[in-house]
Design a protein around this motif. Sequence first.
Motif, PDB file in Angstrom:
ATOM      1  N   ALA A  92      46.726  44.230  34.272  1.00 35.14           N
ATOM      2  CA  ALA A  92      45.261  44.277  34.275  1.00 35.14           C
ATOM      3  C   ALA A  92      44.831  45.690  33.918  1.00 35.14           C
ATOM      4  CB  ALA A  92      44.706  43.870  35.642  1.00 35.14           C
ATOM      5  N   PRO A  93      44.628  45.980  32.619  1.00 34.72           N
ATOM      6  CA  PRO A  93      44.302  47.341  32.210  1.00 34.72           C
ATOM      7  C   PRO A  93      43.071  47.921  32.901  1.00 34.72           C
ATOM      8  CG  PRO A  93      44.874  46.018  30.306  1.00 34.72           C
ATOM      9  CD  PRO A  93      44.781  45.073  31.472  1.00 34.72           C
ATOM     10  N   ASP A  94      42.117  47.057  33.289  1.00 37.44           N
ATOM     11  CA  ASP A  94      40.927  47.583  33.951  1.00 37.44           C
ATOM     12  C   ASP A  94      41.068  47.583  35.475  1.00 37.44           C
ATOM     13  OD1 ASP A  94      40.715  44.910  34.535  1.00 37.44           O
ATOM     14  OD2 ASP A  94      38.639  44.697  33.873  1.00 37.44           O
ATOM     15  N   GLN A  95      42.252  47.209  35.966  1.00 36.39           N
ATOM     16  CA  GLN A  95      42.517  47.297  37.407  1.00 36.39           C
ATOM     17  C   GLN A  95      43.912  47.876  37.640  1.00 36.39           C
ATOM     18  OE1 GLN A  95      41.518  44.516  40.350  1.00 36.39           O
ATOM     19  NE2 GLN A  95      39.561  43.930  39.449  1.00 36.39           N
ATOM     20  N   PHE A  96      44.913  47.002  37.858  1.00 38.44           N
ATOM     21  CA  PHE A  96      46.235  47.483  38.246  1.00 38.44           C
ATOM     22  C   PHE A  96      47.341  46.928  37.358  1.00 38.44           C
ATOM     23  CE2 PHE A  96      43.673  47.493  42.122  1.00 38.44           C
ATOM     24  CZ  PHE A  96      43.839  48.807  42.540  1.00 38.44           C
ATOM     25  N   GLU A  97      48.352  47.751  37.185  1.00 33.40           N
ATOM     26  CA  GLU A  97      49.637  47.294  36.673  1.00 33.40           C
ATOM     27  C   GLU A  97      50.585  47.262  37.862  1.00 33.40           C
ATOM     28  OE1 GLU A  97      53.085  48.586  33.435  1.00 33.40           O
ATOM     29  OE2 GLU A  97      51.500  50.002  33.998  1.00 33.40           O
ATOM     30  N   GLY A  98      51.210  46.117  38.106  1.00 31.60           N
ATOM     31  CA  GLY A  98      52.072  45.994  39.265  1.00 31.60           C
ATOM     32  C   GLY A  98      53.355  45.274  38.942  1.00 31.60           C
ATOM     33  N   ILE A  99      54.415  45.618  39.677  1.00 34.30           N
ATOM     34  CA  ILE A  99      55.710  44.980  39.497  1.00 34.30           C
ATOM     35  C   ILE A  99      56.210  44.469  40.843  1.00 34.30           C
ATOM     36  CG2 ILE A  99      56.341  46.341  37.472  1.00 34.30           C
ATOM     37  CD1 ILE A  99      58.064  48.085  39.325  1.00 34.30           C
ATOM     38  N   VAL A 151      47.567  43.545  44.863  1.00 36.42           N
ATOM     39  CA  VAL A 151      47.024  44.014  43.588  1.00 36.42           C
ATOM     40  C   VAL A 151      46.030  43.035  42.969  1.00 36.42           C
ATOM     41  CG1 VAL A 151      49.010  45.489  43.072  1.00 36.42           C
ATOM     42  CG2 VAL A 151      49.010  43.091  42.328  1.00 36.42           C
ATOM     43  N   ALA A 152      45.792  41.897  43.636  1.00 35.20           N
ATOM     44  CA  ALA A 152      44.803  40.933  43.150  1.00 35.20           C
ATOM     45  C   ALA A 152      44.287  40.143  44.344  1.00 35.20           C
ATOM     46  CB  ALA A 152      45.406  39.993  42.103  1.00 35.20           C
ATOM     47  N   ALA A 153      42.986  39.927  44.368  1.00 34.80           N
ATOM     48  CA  ALA A 153      42.373  39.240  45.501  1.00 34.80           C
ATOM     49  C   ALA A 153      42.839  37.806  45.628  1.00 34.80           C
ATOM     50  CB  ALA A 153      40.852  39.276  45.367  1.00 34.80           C
ATOM     51  N   GLY A 154      43.304  37.204  44.518  1.00 40.91           N
ATOM     52  CA  GLY A 154      43.806  35.840  44.556  1.00 40.91           C
ATOM     53  C   GLY A 154      45.111  35.689  45.301  1.00 40.91           C
ATOM     54  N   GLY A 155      45.746  36.831  45.650  1.00 40.04           N
ATOM     55  CA  GLY A 155      46.926  36.761  46.487  1.00 40.04           C
ATOM     56  C   GLY A 155      48.211  37.190  45.831  1.00 40.04           C
ATOM     57  N   ILE A 156      48.224  38.362  45.169  1.00 43.00           N
ATOM     58  CA  ILE A 156      49.426  38.865  44.507  1.00 43.00           C
ATOM     59  C   ILE A 156      49.904  40.126  45.220  1.00 43.00           C
ATOM     60  CG2 ILE A 156      50.428  39.727  42.354  1.00 43.00           C
ATOM     61  CD1 ILE A 156      49.625  36.823  42.195  1.00 43.00           C
ATOM     62  N   ALA A 157      51.151  40.092  45.660  1.00 42.01           N
ATOM     63  CA  ALA A 157      51.795  41.263  46.249  1.00 42.01           C
ATOM     64  C   ALA A 157      52.705  41.891  45.201  1.00 42.01           C
ATOM     65  CB  ALA A 157      52.605  40.871  47.480  1.00 42.01           C
ATOM     66  N   ALA A 158      52.574  43.191  45.018  1.00 41.56           N
ATOM     67  CA  ALA A 158      53.387  43.914  44.038  1.00 41.56           C
ATOM     68  C   ALA A 158      53.338  45.393  44.381  1.00 41.56           C
ATOM     69  CB  ALA A 158      52.863  43.675  42.617  1.00 41.56           C
ATOM     70  N   TYR A 159      54.150  46.151  43.680  1.00 43.01           N
ATOM     71  CA  TYR A 159      54.066  47.601  43.806  1.00 43.01           C
ATOM     72  C   TYR A 159      53.226  48.111  42.641  1.00 43.01           C
ATOM     73  CZ  TYR A 159      55.289  52.433  44.689  1.00 43.01           C
ATOM     74  OH  TYR A 159      55.221  53.774  44.977  1.00 43.01           O
ATOM     75  N   ALA A 160      52.081  48.720  42.949  1.00 43.48           N
ATOM     76  CA  ALA A 160      51.176  49.199  41.908  1.00 43.48           C
ATOM     77  C   ALA A 160      51.742  50.461  41.277  1.00 43.48           C
ATOM     78  CB  ALA A 160      49.802  49.479  42.501  1.00 43.48           C
ATOM     79  N   ILE A 161      51.972  50.410  39.968  1.00 42.23           N
ATOM     80  CA  ILE A 161      52.553  51.565  39.279  1.00 42.23           C
ATOM     81  C   ILE A 161      51.524  52.311  38.440  1.00 42.23           C
ATOM     82  CG2 ILE A 161      54.883  50.628  39.291  1.00 42.23           C
ATOM     83  CD1 ILE A 161      54.495  49.746  36.415  1.00 42.23           C
ATOM     84  N   SER A 162      50.361  51.689  38.189  1.00 42.01           N
ATOM     85  CA  SER A 162      49.279  52.399  37.509  1.00 42.01           C
ATOM     86  C   SER A 162      47.971  51.681  37.799  1.00 42.01           C
ATOM     87  CB  SER A 162      49.515  52.485  35.992  1.00 42.01           C
ATOM     88  OG  SER A 162      49.348  51.216  35.376  1.00 42.01           O
ATOM     89  N   ARG A 215      52.901  37.500  33.915  1.00 41.49           N
ATOM     90  CA  ARG A 215      53.413  38.778  33.445  1.00 41.49           C
ATOM     91  C   ARG A 215      54.941  38.765  33.522  1.00 41.49           C
ATOM     92  NH1 ARG A 215      53.253  42.790  29.942  1.00 41.49           N
ATOM     93  NH2 ARG A 215      53.477  44.867  30.844  1.00 41.49           N
ATOM     94  N   HIS A 216      55.595  39.164  32.433  1.00 41.12           N
ATOM     95  CA  HIS A 216      57.055  39.223  32.315  1.00 41.12           C
ATOM     96  C   HIS A 216      57.715  37.843  32.396  1.00 41.12           C
ATOM     97  CE1 HIS A 216      56.789  43.483  32.217  1.00 41.12           C
ATOM     98  NE2 HIS A 216      56.501  43.642  33.493  1.00 41.12           N
ATOM     99  N   VAL A 217      56.961  36.790  32.095  1.00 42.45           N
ATOM    100  CA  VAL A 217      57.539  35.453  32.019  1.00 42.45           C
ATOM    101  C   VAL A 217      58.055  35.236  30.599  1.00 42.45           C
ATOM    102  CG1 VAL A 217      57.008  32.966  32.098  1.00 42.45           C
ATOM    103  CG2 VAL A 217      56.110  34.505  33.865  1.00 42.45           C
ATOM    104  N   PRO A 218      59.299  34.780  30.434  1.00 39.97           N
ATOM    105  CA  PRO A 218      59.863  34.586  29.085  1.00 39.97           C
ATOM    106  C   PRO A 218      59.073  33.545  28.281  1.00 39.97           C
ATOM    107  CG  PRO A 218      61.589  34.527  30.755  1.00 39.97           C
ATOM    108  CD  PRO A 218      60.289  34.500  31.488  1.00 39.97           C
ATOM    109  N   LEU A 219      59.143  33.678  26.963  1.00 42.80           N
ATOM    110  CA  LEU A 219      58.384  32.796  26.081  1.00 42.80           C
ATOM    111  C   LEU A 219      58.699  31.327  26.336  1.00 42.80           C
ATOM    112  CD1 LEU A 219      56.521  32.142  23.719  1.00 42.80           C
ATOM    113  CD2 LEU A 219      58.429  32.614  22.168  1.00 42.80           C
TER     114      LEU A 219
END
Length: 340
Positions: free
Chosen positions: A67-74, A85-96, A207-211
Amino acid sequence: AAYTTRHAPISEAGYLISGSVKPAPGDLLLARVDSLGQHTRIELVNGRRAPLFPGDEIILCYGHRYAPDQFEGIVPDNLEPCHMVAAGGIAAYAISKHNSRKDATRITPIGLLGNAQGRRMNLTDTALEPIALNGKPPMTIAAVGTSMNAGKTTTAAYLIKGLVNAGLKIGAAKVTGTGSGGDTWLMTDAGAERVLDFTDAGYASTRHVPLRELEGILITLTAHLQRAGVDAIVLEVADGLFQEETSALLCSPVFSQAVNGIIFAATDAMGAATGVNWLFDHDLPVMAVSGRLTAAPLVVRETQSATGLPVMDLDQLSDPGIADTIVQYLDCRLHSRRAG
């Protein structure tokens, strides 16, 4: 419990799994809110945004975020403190993060949710059955855009309203993105008969899901909408053309075979022209431009001149005549292909 967990049988959780475990995308976790940052509310399974307080215990899903206008998380490698990192319920480590945003809300995972057998619970456990399209699919139009906040969801919703106003039974799906109910609620409110998103297919985010898996999400969601007996399908593909997963999916033969037409959302004429040219270069059927640029008549004229395509504002998208406009476009495209 957050929106992303809405299909999970949380009441059946019998264990908390902690210690030296490596989380995977889609794993459900119980976490404690340590300190509030950008997100001060959590979107519940029913869509209500409930205020958060330090010390609250919440159930989220691990997932990467783009999310360029919010967070990049892994997704982290362990259960150490991380972020919501998202109100919908995503847990991640915010890197930017975007400079306009506060730091991410900090959480401490207490443990992964385990079922009665002690196996970790994941969104894939309750995902829709992977099925294939049966026969000729319904007419399918996709909303694609330059970036986040270009107007894709609004374009899709008003297109749904126009097709519903024309007397059609519409199915809708958000194929990629970060788990949140806002877009699906809007499509539902616009009149779609059934609305699905990638979380229904077992993904907290794409995010990072294979094609190959992205293609599977697209096929599964459209096939279930077809099974619901809809007359037409409206899809939204999140983020912009240069986002890794979006670009890969749009370049896929599976996508080009599934979609009959594209409405491209942009914020300005330059973005619209660049995006339309990109779509044409990849032999994709872009039929019109819409999005935030339609708020400015001058930009609309610039866009029409630069792309040679019609620019549709919200009134045009929601008019029942949009159904005939799309059919005429598809007929012209079919005749052009035959002539070619």
